[in-house]
Design an enzyme around this catalytic site. Sequence first.
Site, mmCIF file in Angstrom:
data_model
loop_
_atom_site.group_PDB
_atom_site.id
_atom_site.type_symbol
_atom_site.label_atom_id
_atom_site.label_comp_id
_atom_site.label_asym_id
_atom_site.label_seq_id
_atom_site.Cartn_x
_atom_site.Cartn_y
_atom_site.Cartn_z
ATOM 1 N N LYS A 268 0.867 -1.181 0.000
ATOM 2 C CA LYS A 268 0.000 0.000 0.000
ATOM 3 C C LYS A 268 0.905 1.233 0.000
ATOM 4 O O LYS A 268 1.712 1.425 0.895
ATOM 5 C CB LYS A 268 -0.895 0.016 1.247
ATOM 6 N N ASP A 273 -2.547 10.410 3.344
ATOM 7 C CA ASP A 273 -3.941 10.007 3.557
ATOM 8 C C ASP A 273 -4.659 11.049 4.409
ATOM 9 O O ASP A 273 -4.566 11.029 5.636
ATOM 10 C CB ASP A 273 -3.982 8.627 4.239
ATOM 11 N N LYS A 280 -9.973 13.201 7.946
ATOM 12 C CA LYS A 280 -9.478 12.875 9.285
ATOM 13 C C LYS A 280 -9.407 14.138 10.143
ATOM 14 O O LYS A 280 -9.277 15.240 9.610
ATOM 15 C CB LYS A 280 -8.050 12.299 9.168
ATOM 16 N N ASP A 291 1.758 6.651 5.271
ATOM 17 C CA ASP A 291 0.758 5.676 4.833
ATOM 18 C C ASP A 291 1.200 4.910 3.579
ATOM 19 O O ASP A 291 0.436 4.149 2.998
ATOM 20 C CB ASP A 291 -0.588 6.375 4.601
ATOM 21 N N ASP A 350 -12.089 7.212 3.793
ATOM 22 C CA ASP A 350 -10.844 7.004 4.549
ATOM 23 C C ASP A 350 -10.435 5.535 4.588
ATOM 24 O O ASP A 350 -9.349 5.199 5.031
ATOM 25 C CB ASP A 350 -11.025 7.562 5.971
ATOM 26 N N GLU A 352 -9.343 3.735 2.268
ATOM 27 C CA GLU A 352 -8.863 3.784 0.885
ATOM 28 C C GLU A 352 -7.809 2.734 0.565
ATOM 29 O O GLU A 352 -7.671 2.321 -0.587
ATOM 30 C CB GLU A 352 -8.301 5.184 0.588
ATOM 31 N N ARG A 354 -7.541 -0.414 1.215
ATOM 32 C CA ARG A 354 -8.075 -1.689 0.710
ATOM 33 C C ARG A 354 -8.520 -1.554 -0.746
ATOM 34 O O ARG A 354 -8.500 -2.533 -1.498
ATOM 35 C CB ARG A 354 -9.216 -2.165 1.616
HETATM 36 N N1 BES Z 1 -4.065 4.849 6.863
HETATM 37 C C1 BES Z 1 -5.157 4.589 7.714
HETATM 38 C C2 BES Z 1 -4.806 3.642 8.851
HETATM 39 C C3 BES Z 1 -3.790 4.140 9.849
HETATM 40 C C4 BES Z 1 -4.196 4.797 10.980
HETATM 41 C C5 BES Z 1 -2.451 3.910 9.641
HETATM 42 C C6 BES Z 1 -3.262 5.245 11.896
HETATM 43 C C7 BES Z 1 -1.515 4.348 10.562
HETATM 44 C C8 BES Z 1 -1.918 5.015 11.687
HETATM 45 C C9 BES Z 1 -6.304 3.978 6.911
HETATM 46 O O1 BES Z 1 -6.386 4.379 5.592
HETATM 47 C C10 BES Z 1 -7.561 4.403 7.582
HETATM 48 O O2 BES Z 1 -7.828 5.558 7.591
HETATM 49 N N2 BES Z 1 -8.300 3.445 8.126
HETATM 50 C C11 BES Z 1 -9.507 3.723 8.805
HETATM 51 C C12 BES Z 1 -10.552 2.752 8.308
HETATM 52 C C13 BES Z 1 -11.939 3.084 8.728
HETATM 53 C C14 BES Z 1 -12.421 4.340 8.040
HETATM 54 C C15 BES Z 1 -12.825 1.924 8.398
HETATM 55 C C16 BES Z 1 -9.267 3.556 10.293
HETATM 56 O O3 BES Z 1 -8.496 2.668 10.670
HETATM 57 O O4 BES Z 1 -9.807 4.328 11.062
HETATM 58 ZN ZN ZN Z 2 -4.658 4.983 4.717
HETATM 59 MN MN MN Z 3 -7.475 6.183 5.356
#
Ligand code: BES
Ligand code: ZN
Ligand code: MN
Length: 502
Positions: A268, A273, A280, A291, A350, A352, A354
């Site tokens: 990824k 992000d 966010k 990210d 967010d 994204e 996946r």
């Molecule tokens: N890049 C983030 C996950 C992340 C969070 C990585 C903190 C490193 C530190 C990912 O894209 C994300 O935002 N995931 C969300 C998913 C949710 C919206 C279902 C999350 O984990 O909150």
């Molecule tokens: Zn992300």
């Molecule tokens: Mn995200």
Amino acid sequence: MPAPLEISFSKSASLSGGTAVLLSLFGSAAPSGAAIADPGQALTRAIEISEFKGKALSALELLAPNGSPADRLLVVGLGKPEDLTAQDWLKAGGVIASKLGKKGKATVFLDLDGLAVTGQQAADLALGMLLRNYTFDRYKTKKSSSDDVEEADAKSDKPIKVTIVTAAASDAKKAFADAEAVAGGVILARNLVNEPPNVLGPVEFAARAEELSKLGVEVEILGQEEMSKLGMGALLGVAQGSARPPRLVILKWNGGKTGDKPVAFIGKGVVFDTGGISIKPASGMEDMKGDMGGAAAVTGLMHALAARKAKVNAIGILGLVENMPDGNAQRPGDIVTSMSGQTIEIINTDAEGRLVLADALWYCQDRFKPQAMIDLATLTGAIMVALGTDHAGLFSNDDALAASLTAAGLETQEKLWRMPLGKAYDKMIDSRFADMKNTGGRFGGACTAAQFLQRFVNGTPWAHLDVAGTAMDSPKTEISQSWASGFGVRLLDRYVRDTFEG
Ligand code: BES
Ligand code: ZN
Ligand code: MN
């Protein structure tokens, strides 16, 4: 910033000045370096008086006694000889590097009474030194933040010459060639993750990956149009809110037998992000420059494999995009069609990563028919809630693959903890309007994310490593003082060695 290290190995050394580094086993009075002069037993007495016991990773710094051929002495404890693992040698190297200071040279004496140090162990110690010595200070124009009068050019310290003295010097040299390849890969991954997001967009990341061609890696880069023709609607949906176009990078290392099916690594690479329209919160958002930690690890791994000419056919795939809110950005409620033909309802922009991996995994499987596929992604905050920063999450459809990866994790101390997949999680991502939705609700967030990825895997042995807690904002260790750890490079290099080169 620490001076760079220039490491060499030798069977013997005549000491004149600099730091003499001695190793000591737990409970044993005599450190290594028995050959160095100790006039009047001053050194032996100093060690005794300080009550230094040789405990693992303890260190004692001494000004060399009068008449000693060294300027400074550094004694580092190894602990008990029977418990010593490869990681202990790395850590000991890290402790040594942390105490070398900025100037001059160092001579490390390895040969100890009652412990035959192998060339591999000597090389591990050197690897630990290189990893510990890494800093990312490209953007600091002053020597240190508290010392703002000194000019930038004061940073360009001369290298410290480190001579490692061991009876196993010639074996050590050979093992160190491989260790240097791995160090280069870890450092490349750390550099990519630490780099600010204005400097490293998808195009710039792809250009850095392209430099691996110097090591014999074949590099292909797909742009927006090519991806569009391939039908990568999931990846492109994420990218459409950014002014910076996406890239898909394909790296090929053909070090194995012709015709052997490759092993594939997919990363990824969200260079930043923001969350997109599901934006966010501001606090900590700067961390989202990391990210792309999965893609960085894959790049670092391909560097390591090529630099040490690994006997394996390996594919690396990097899905590089930026997730931005914009008039053209994807919305919650949008339905996109992935390369696999399956449709996805976007619930949260967010989620994204996946979407990027869905197309990257499908493409990889479709084109390369790999014998195994391993993806790395800073995919969910939920994995950090579950496992903290000490283990990455491991999801797999194949027990043997999961076992090999877990073992490599224990060997390298880049540890993995297996997490569940299953029908119940899969059900949570069914959508009212499309084949699936891109989030699974409040519970089991890391599991539903993995389950989403599995819908793009067709029976190929596959593992997903959720490295959100381990790739960035990493705890400081003996071998890393960096915000970006480079997690995954040593782990997967070890996996490749044990599985394909054994
Ligand atoms: N890049 C983030 C996950 C992340 C969070 C990585 C903190 C490193 C530190 C990912 O894209 C994300 O935002 N995931 C969300 C998913 C949710 C919206 C279902 C999350 O984990 O909150
Ligand atoms: Zn992300
Ligand atoms: Mn995200």
